[in-house]
Design a protein around this motif. Structure first.
Motif, PDB file in Angstrom:
ATOM      1  N   ASP A  77      25.892  58.635  40.001  1.00 32.35           N
ATOM      2  CA  ASP A  77      26.823  59.732  40.298  1.00 32.35           C
ATOM      3  C   ASP A  77      26.105  60.829  41.090  1.00 32.35           C
ATOM      4  OD1 ASP A  77      28.579  61.880  40.335  1.00 32.35           O
ATOM      5  OD2 ASP A  77      29.046  61.781  38.197  1.00 32.35           O
ATOM      6  N   PRO A  78      26.422  60.992  42.384  1.00 33.02           N
ATOM      7  CA  PRO A  78      25.759  62.006  43.208  1.00 33.02           C
ATOM      8  C   PRO A  78      26.066  63.446  42.797  1.00 33.02           C
ATOM      9  CG  PRO A  78      27.081  60.518  44.568  1.00 33.02           C
ATOM     10  CD  PRO A  78      27.312  60.153  43.151  1.00 33.02           C
ATOM     11  N   ASN A  79      26.964  63.648  41.836  1.00 39.33           N
ATOM     12  CA  ASN A  79      27.249  64.989  41.325  1.00 39.33           C
ATOM     13  C   ASN A  79      26.284  65.402  40.222  1.00 39.33           C
ATOM     14  OD1 ASN A  79      29.622  65.494  42.939  1.00 39.33           O
ATOM     15  ND2 ASN A  79      30.601  63.921  41.697  1.00 39.33           N
ATOM     16  N   LEU A  80      25.356  64.499  39.875  1.00 34.03           N
ATOM     17  CA  LEU A  80      24.393  64.780  38.817  1.00 34.03           C
ATOM     18  C   LEU A  80      22.990  64.898  39.396  1.00 34.03           C
ATOM     19  CD1 LEU A  80      25.620  62.217  36.132  1.00 34.03           C
ATOM     20  CD2 LEU A  80      26.136  64.670  36.262  1.00 34.03           C
ATOM     21  N   SER A  81      22.153  65.647  38.712  1.00 37.81           N
ATOM     22  CA  SER A  81      20.733  65.721  39.060  1.00 37.81           C
ATOM     23  C   SER A  81      19.944  65.509  37.781  1.00 37.81           C
ATOM     24  CB  SER A  81      20.386  67.061  39.710  1.00 37.81           C
ATOM     25  OG  SER A  81      20.487  68.101  38.767  1.00 37.81           O
ATOM     26  N   ILE A  82      18.680  65.215  37.951  1.00 40.07           N
ATOM     27  CA  ILE A  82      17.822  64.955  36.799  1.00 40.07           C
ATOM     28  C   ILE A  82      16.575  65.815  36.916  1.00 40.07           C
ATOM     29  CG2 ILE A  82      16.530  63.000  37.745  1.00 40.07           C
ATOM     30  CD1 ILE A  82      18.004  62.595  34.390  1.00 40.07           C
ATOM     31  N   CYS A  83      16.187  66.424  35.812  1.00 38.13           N
ATOM     32  CA  CYS A  83      14.962  67.214  35.766  1.00 38.13           C
ATOM     33  C   CYS A  83      13.968  66.507  34.859  1.00 38.13           C
ATOM     34  CB  CYS A  83      15.244  68.622  35.240  1.00 38.13           C
ATOM     35  SG  CYS A  83      16.299  69.551  36.350  1.00 38.13           S
ATOM     36  N   TRP A  84      12.702  66.552  35.229  1.00 40.73           N
ATOM     37  CA  TRP A  84      11.650  65.937  34.427  1.00 40.73           C
ATOM     38  C   TRP A  84      10.886  67.058  33.742  1.00 40.73           C
ATOM     39  CZ3 TRP A  84      11.348  61.455  32.459  1.00 40.73           C
ATOM     40  CH2 TRP A  84      10.173  61.011  31.887  1.00 40.73           C
ATOM     41  N   LEU A  85      11.064  67.132  32.436  1.00 43.87           N
ATOM     42  CA  LEU A  85      10.500  68.225  31.651  1.00 43.87           C
ATOM     43  C   LEU A  85       9.042  67.961  31.281  1.00 43.87           C
ATOM     44  CD1 LEU A  85      13.563  68.729  29.286  1.00 43.87           C
ATOM     45  CD2 LEU A  85      13.079  69.882  31.446  1.00 43.87           C
ATOM     46  N   PRO A  86       8.289  69.015  30.975  1.00 39.33           N
ATOM     47  CA  PRO A  86       6.885  68.846  30.575  1.00 39.33           C
ATOM     48  C   PRO A  86       6.719  67.973  29.328  1.00 39.33           C
ATOM     49  CG  PRO A  86       7.336  71.144  31.070  1.00 39.33           C
ATOM     50  CD  PRO A  86       8.654  70.421  31.107  1.00 39.33           C
ATOM     51  N   THR A  87       7.772  67.804  28.551  1.00 38.44           N
ATOM     52  CA  THR A  87       7.734  66.953  27.364  1.00 38.44           C
ATOM     53  C   THR A  87       7.844  65.473  27.719  1.00 38.44           C
ATOM     54  OG1 THR A  87      10.123  67.187  27.123  1.00 38.44           O
ATOM     55  CG2 THR A  87       8.752  68.729  25.887  1.00 38.44           C
ATOM     56  N   ARG A  88       7.892  65.170  29.022  1.00 31.65           N
ATOM     57  CA  ARG A  88       8.032  63.813  29.557  1.00 31.65           C
ATOM     58  C   ARG A  88       9.381  63.211  29.166  1.00 31.65           C
ATOM     59  NH1 ARG A  88       4.206  62.528  32.664  1.00 31.65           N
ATOM     60  NH2 ARG A  88       4.790  60.362  32.866  1.00 31.65           N
ATOM     61  N   LYS A  89      10.395  64.065  29.210  1.00 30.19           N
ATOM     62  CA  LYS A  89      11.760  63.626  28.933  1.00 30.19           C
ATOM     63  C   LYS A  89      12.662  64.108  30.069  1.00 30.19           C
ATOM     64  CE  LYS A  89      11.398  63.209  24.077  1.00 30.19           C
ATOM     65  NZ  LYS A  89      11.291  61.947  23.609  1.00 30.19           N
ATOM     66  N   PRO A  90      13.672  63.298  30.424  1.00 31.55           N
ATOM     67  CA  PRO A  90      14.609  63.709  31.468  1.00 31.55           C
ATOM     68  C   PRO A  90      15.720  64.585  30.896  1.00 31.55           C
ATOM     69  CG  PRO A  90      15.100  61.478  30.781  1.00 31.55           C
ATOM     70  CD  PRO A  90      13.892  61.922  29.997  1.00 31.55           C
ATOM     71  N   GLU A  91      16.182  65.504  31.731  1.00 36.22           N
ATOM     72  CA  GLU A  91      17.327  66.344  31.381  1.00 36.22           C
ATOM     73  C   GLU A  91      18.343  66.241  32.511  1.00 36.22           C
ATOM     74  OE1 GLU A  91      17.731  70.946  31.627  1.00 36.22           O
ATOM     75  OE2 GLU A  91      17.004  70.459  29.612  1.00 36.22           O
ATOM     76  N   LEU A  92      19.543  65.852  32.166  1.00 34.35           N
ATOM     77  CA  LEU A  92      20.609  65.678  33.139  1.00 34.35           C
ATOM     78  C   LEU A  92      21.299  67.012  33.397  1.00 34.35           C
ATOM     79  CD1 LEU A  92      21.837  63.230  34.611  1.00 34.35           C
ATOM     80  CD2 LEU A  92      23.555  63.146  32.814  1.00 34.35           C
ATOM     81  N   ARG A  93      21.615  67.276  34.663  1.00 33.40           N
ATOM     82  CA  ARG A  93      22.328  68.503  35.038  1.00 33.40           C
ATOM     83  C   ARG A  93      23.406  68.167  36.052  1.00 33.40           C
ATOM     84  NH1 ARG A  93      17.105  72.481  35.792  1.00 33.40           N
ATOM     85  NH2 ARG A  93      16.398  72.317  33.639  1.00 33.40           N
ATOM     86  N   LYS A  94      24.491  68.914  36.009  1.00 37.33           N
ATOM     87  CA  LYS A  94      25.559  68.766  36.987  1.00 37.33           C
ATOM     88  C   LYS A  94      25.185  69.604  38.202  1.00 37.33           C
ATOM     89  CE  LYS A  94      30.298  68.014  37.352  1.00 37.33           C
ATOM     90  NZ  LYS A  94      30.560  66.692  37.779  1.00 37.33           N
ATOM     91  N   LEU A  95      25.272  69.033  39.390  1.00 32.83           N
ATOM     92  CA  LEU A  95      24.964  69.769  40.611  1.00 32.83           C
ATOM     93  C   LEU A  95      26.021  70.834  40.858  1.00 32.83           C
ATOM     94  CD1 LEU A  95      23.769  66.995  43.069  1.00 32.83           C
ATOM     95  CD2 LEU A  95      22.393  68.771  42.008  1.00 32.83           C
ATOM     96  N   GLU A  96      25.572  71.992  41.298  1.00 33.04           N
ATOM     97  CA  GLU A  96      26.507  73.081  41.627  1.00 33.04           C
ATOM     98  C   GLU A  96      26.888  72.964  43.089  1.00 33.04           C
ATOM     99  OE1 GLU A  96      24.818  76.822  40.526  1.00 33.04           O
ATOM    100  OE2 GLU A  96      24.141  76.042  38.606  1.00 33.04           O
ATOM    101  N   ASN A  97      28.173  73.108  43.371  1.00 29.19           N
ATOM    102  CA  ASN A  97      28.652  73.013  44.754  1.00 29.19           C
ATOM    103  C   ASN A  97      28.707  74.341  45.410  1.00 29.19           C
ATOM    104  OD1 ASN A  97      28.921  70.255  44.584  1.00 29.19           O
ATOM    105  ND2 ASN A  97      30.994  70.389  43.759  1.00 29.19           N
TER     106      ASN A  97
END
Length: 97
Positions: A77-97
């Motif tokens: 889904d191109p409306n989502l982004s992923i962040c890689w946290l220092p805890t070595r875990k991904p965090e999903l975020r909705k992209l802002e338009n």
């Protein structure tokens, strides 16, 4: 191990449309298989994206399973982004338009 681009300020991983080894397009984390290749090609890749400041990004290493987990969470889904946290875990975020 895959090498990816991470925004230094937001921890967001660079995502875009890619083509897998079957020739199918998917939305996922942009990666290079070797660190030298990532260091050599990432700056040119960043310059090709409108509005991106290359200096805001760094090359980091993920394990294969970590990158696959990020791609699964993105759900193609191109409306989502992923962040890689220092805890070595991904965090999903909705992209802002």
């Amino acid at each position: 191990m895959p090498y990816v681009l991470q925004n230094k300020n937001t921890e967001q991983l660079l995502t875009c449309m890619l083509v897998n080894h079957y020739g199918l397009a998917y939305y996922g984390v942009k990666f290079w298989p070797e660190q030298e290749e990532a260091n050599e090609h990432s700056r040119d890749f960043l310059h090709s994206i409108t509005g991106v400041v290359p200096e805001d990004w760094q090359v980091i290493e993920l394990e294969d399973g970590e990158m696959k987990l990020c791609n699964v969470k993105l759900k193609n889904d191109p409306n989502l982004s992923i962040c890689w946290l220092p805890t070595r875990k991904p965090e999903l975020r909705k992209l802002e338009n």
